[in-house]
Design an enzyme around this catalytic site. Structure first.
Site, PDB file in Angstrom:
ATOM      1  CG  HIS A 200      89.673 -41.780 -16.971  1.00  0.00           C
ATOM      2  ND1 HIS A 200      89.896 -40.903 -16.215  1.00  0.00           N
ATOM      3  CD2 HIS A 200      91.175 -42.097 -16.949  1.00  0.00           C
ATOM      4  CE1 HIS A 200      91.060 -40.657 -15.196  1.00  0.00           C
ATOM      5  NE2 HIS A 200      91.803 -41.938 -16.150  1.00  0.00           N
TER       6      HIS A 200
HETATM    7  C1  UD1 Z   1      96.049 -41.812 -19.529  1.00  0.00           C
HETATM    8  C2  UD1 Z   1      97.143 -42.102 -17.520  1.00  0.00           C
HETATM    9  C3  UD1 Z   1      96.144 -41.688 -16.978  1.00  0.00           C
HETATM   10  C4  UD1 Z   1      95.862 -40.170 -16.578  1.00  0.00           C
HETATM   11  C5  UD1 Z   1      94.796 -40.391 -17.480  1.00  0.00           C
HETATM   12  C6  UD1 Z   1      93.911 -38.790 -18.187  1.00  0.00           C
HETATM   13  C7  UD1 Z   1      98.413 -43.982 -17.921  1.00  0.00           C
HETATM   14  C8  UD1 Z   1      99.211 -45.909 -18.057  1.00  0.00           C
HETATM   15  N1  UD1 Z   1      96.830 -43.525 -17.624  1.00  0.00           N
HETATM   16  O1  UD1 Z   1      94.656 -42.941 -19.089  1.00  0.00           O
HETATM   17  O2  UD1 Z   1      97.035 -42.560 -15.353  1.00  0.00           O
HETATM   18  O3  UD1 Z   1      94.787 -40.379 -15.354  1.00  0.00           O
HETATM   19  O4  UD1 Z   1      95.602 -40.319 -19.060  1.00  0.00           O
HETATM   20  O5  UD1 Z   1      93.110 -38.942 -18.878  1.00  0.00           O
HETATM   21  O6  UD1 Z   1      98.983 -43.466 -18.445  1.00  0.00           O
HETATM   22  N2  UD1 Z   1      92.886 -41.259 -26.900  1.00  0.00           N
HETATM   23  C9  UD1 Z   1      91.977 -41.177 -27.760  1.00  0.00           C
HETATM   24  N3  UD1 Z   1      92.664 -39.387 -27.702  1.00  0.00           N
HETATM   25  C10 UD1 Z   1      93.438 -39.252 -27.071  1.00  0.00           C
HETATM   26  C11 UD1 Z   1      93.715 -40.273 -26.174  1.00  0.00           C
HETATM   27  C12 UD1 Z   1      92.731 -41.599 -25.993  1.00  0.00           C
HETATM   28  O7  UD1 Z   1      90.972 -41.193 -28.419  1.00  0.00           O
HETATM   29  O8  UD1 Z   1      93.958 -37.811 -27.104  1.00  0.00           O
HETATM   30  C13 UD1 Z   1      91.802 -42.980 -26.623  1.00  0.00           C
HETATM   31  C14 UD1 Z   1      92.291 -44.443 -27.332  1.00  0.00           C
HETATM   32  O9  UD1 Z   1      91.340 -45.193 -27.209  1.00  0.00           O
HETATM   33  C15 UD1 Z   1      92.821 -45.098 -26.193  1.00  0.00           C
HETATM   34  C16 UD1 Z   1      92.414 -44.346 -24.798  1.00  0.00           C
HETATM   35  O10 UD1 Z   1      91.842 -43.474 -24.660  1.00  0.00           O
HETATM   36  O11 UD1 Z   1      93.645 -45.420 -26.613  1.00  0.00           O
HETATM   37  C17 UD1 Z   1      93.148 -44.881 -23.725  1.00  0.00           C
HETATM   38  O12 UD1 Z   1      94.263 -43.255 -23.776  1.00  0.00           O
HETATM   39  P1  UD1 Z   1      95.760 -43.273 -23.103  1.00  0.00           P
HETATM   40  O13 UD1 Z   1      96.745 -42.266 -22.913  1.00  0.00           O
HETATM   41  O14 UD1 Z   1      96.323 -44.682 -23.142  1.00  0.00           O
HETATM   42  O15 UD1 Z   1      95.057 -43.828 -21.381  1.00  0.00           O
HETATM   43  P2  UD1 Z   1      93.748 -43.165 -20.801  1.00  0.00           P
HETATM   44  O16 UD1 Z   1      93.385 -44.352 -20.157  1.00  0.00           O
HETATM   45  O17 UD1 Z   1      93.694 -41.836 -21.035  1.00  0.00           O
END
Ligand code: UD1
Length: 353
Positions: A200
Site C-alpha cells: 500500500h
Molecule cells: C495511512 C498512513 C500510513 C499507514 C496506513 C495504514 C499517512 C500519511 N499514511 O496510509 O502510514 O501505514 O494509513 O493503512 O497517514 N481510503 C479508502 N477508505 C479508507 C481509507 C482510505 O478508500 O477508509 C483510500 C482513499 O482513496 C485514500 C487512500 O485510500 O485516498 C489512502 O488513504 P490515506 O489515509 O491517505 O493513506 P493510507 O495509504 O491508508
C-alpha cells in the site's frame, strides 16, 4: 488525570486497544477519531473486534492530499482539545493524524506524549518519516518502543524527555493470538501452504510500472498469495487496468485483526511493505520479505526474520523461498506489557508535576 488520544488510521486503532484497556480505572480517557480511515473494514471492525469503546468524537475528515487532510484535522481538533483541556494529548505512530494531533497540542500549550517515538527509516520520501520526526521533536514525552529507538532519541537531543516502554503492538498481538476460539483461515488455503501479502505504500503503488512489476512477481510465486487489498491499491489497480487476480495471487478484502493474526500465523511467509506486518510476522515467527529499501524495524532484519527487496524485484521469489531463519528468543519489541508502562509514564512524568 485526563488523557486525550487521537487516532485515525488502521494501525492506530490496533495500538489504541491495549492502551484503552490499561487506562481503565486509572485515567479518564477521551478518544478522538479523525476519520482518516472510514471504511467499515478499515475502521469500525477494529473497534468492535478489539473491544475498544466507540470514540468520544469522530471528526470524519476522510481522504485528501496531505496538506488538505492534515490541515482539516488541525482545524477541527483545536476546538475539541480546548473543550476537553486534557492533561496529556497522546499521539500514536506516524500518520497524518499523528502530526495533526502534535501541531494542535503544541499550539495550545497542551502536553504532548508520542507513542512509538524514535523510529526512523531515514527515507525522506516517506510522509511517515516527516510525521514521526516532527512529532518526536514537538513532544514533551517520547514513549520509545525499542532500545534502538531510545538511543536515536538521545542522539537527536531528546533523551531527557524519553522513556523505554516497549511496543504496544506486542501486547495486542499476544492477547489476540492467545484468545480462545481463534478464527479459521481464509477460504481456499491450507495451513503452511500459502503466503500473505499487502502492498500500500505510495512508493510501490503510485508508479504503474513498479506496481505491475510487483504484481507480476507475486503472481509467479510457488504458493497461493493471499493479497489483502488496501483501498489505495484497489483504486489504483482499477484506474490503470491492472488485474490483481493473476497467477498465484488471490486478492481479498483487508482482514479484521484477529483474522489477520490467524492468517499470518498459518502462512509460509509474509510479503509486505507495511511496518506493522513486518513486526507481526516476526512476533509470530513467520519469515517476512519486505518490498522497501529500508525499514524502521531493523531488529527483524538483524535477527534474520526479515529480508528487504527493493530495486531488484527479480530477487523476490528467491528471498521468499529462502531457508527458515534461526530460531530466536530475543524480545526486541518488549514482553507484551508495554501499555501498563505507558500509563505509569503518563501518570508520573507530567510536565506540571
Ligand atoms: C495511512 C498512513 C500510513 C499507514 C496506513 C495504514 C499517512 C500519511 N499514511 O496510509 O502510514 O501505514 O494509513 O493503512 O497517514 N481510503 C479508502 N477508505 C479508507 C481509507 C482510505 O478508500 O477508509 C483510500 C482513499 O482513496 C485514500 C487512500 O485510500 O485516498 C489512502 O488513504 P490515506 O489515509 O491517505 O493513506 P493510507 O495509504 O491508508
Amino acid at each position: 488525570m485526563r488523557v486525550l488520544s487521537v487516532v485515525g488510521a488502521r494501525p492506530q486503532f490496533v495500538k489504541l486497544a491495549p492502551i484503552s484497556t490499561a487506562m481503565q480505572g486509572r485515567i479518564e480517557h477521551i478518544v478522538v477519531h479523525t476519520g482518516q480511515h472510514y471504511d467499515e473494514l478499515m475502521s469500525d471492525v477494529f473497534f468492535r473486534d478489539l473491544g475498544i469503546p466507540a470514540p468520544d468524537v469522530n471528526l470524519a475528515i476522510g481522504s485528501g492530499k496531505h496538506g488538505e487532510q492534515t490541515g482539516a484535522m488541525i482545524r477541527d481538533l483545536e476546538p475539541v482539545f480546548e473543550r476537553f483541556a486534557p492533561d496529556w494529548v497522546l499521539a500514536y505512530g506516524d500518520t497524518n493524524s499523528t502530526l495533526a494531533a502534535a501541531v494542535t497540542a503544541v499550539k495550545l500549550h497542551q502536553p504532548l506524549a508520542h507513542l512509538e517515538a524514535g523510529l526512523r527509516s531515514f527515507n525522506r520520501r516517506m510522509p511517515e518519516e516527516h510525521n514521526r520526526v516532527l512529532t518526536d521533536h514537538a513532544a514533551d514525552l517520547c514513549l520509545a518502543p525499542t532500545q534502538g529507538a531510545l538511543e536515536r532519541l538521545a542522539v537527536e537531543g531528546l533523551g531527557d524527555r524519553s522513556v523505554l516502554v516497549g511496543d504496544v503492538m506486542t501486547d495486542v498481538l499476544y492477547s489476540t493470538r492467545d484468545a480462545a476460539g481463534a478464527p479459521s483461515l481464509p477460504d481456499g488455503v491450507n495451513a503452511g501452504e500459502y503466503y500473505v501479502s499487502t502492498i500500500h505504500r505510495p512508493d510501490n503503488t503510485d508508479s504503474p510500472e513498479r506496481l505491475a512489476a510487483i504484481v507480476a512477481q507475486l503472481a509467479s510465486l510457488d504458493r497461493p498469495v493471499l493479497l489483502l487489498v488496501h483501498p489505495r491499491l484497489a483504486g489504483i489497480a482499477a484506474q490503470s487496468g491492472l488485474e490483481l487476480a493473476q497467477g498465484s495471487i488471490r486478492p481479498i478484502a483487508p482482514l479484521p485483526y484477529p483474522q489477520l493474526v490467524a492468517a499470518v500465523q498459518g502462512s509460509a511467509g509474509v510479503i509486505t511493505d507495511s511496518g506493522g506486518l513486518q513486526k507481526e510476522a516476526f512476533l509470530l515467527r513467520v519469515p517476512c520479505t519486505t518490498i522497501r529499501s529500508e525499514t524502521e524495524w531493523v531488529e527483524t532484519v538483524a535477527l534474520g526474520w526479515n529480508v528487504l527487496v527493493d530495486e531488484n524485484l527479480g530477487e523476490l521469489a528467491a528471498a521468499v523461498r529462502r531457508p527458515a531463519p534461526h530460531p530466536t528468543d530475543e524480545q526486541p519489541y518488549g514482553d507484551g506489557r508495554a501499555a501498563a508502562r505507558v500509563v505509569d509514564a503518563l501518570l508520573t512524568l507530567h510536565p506540571g508535576r
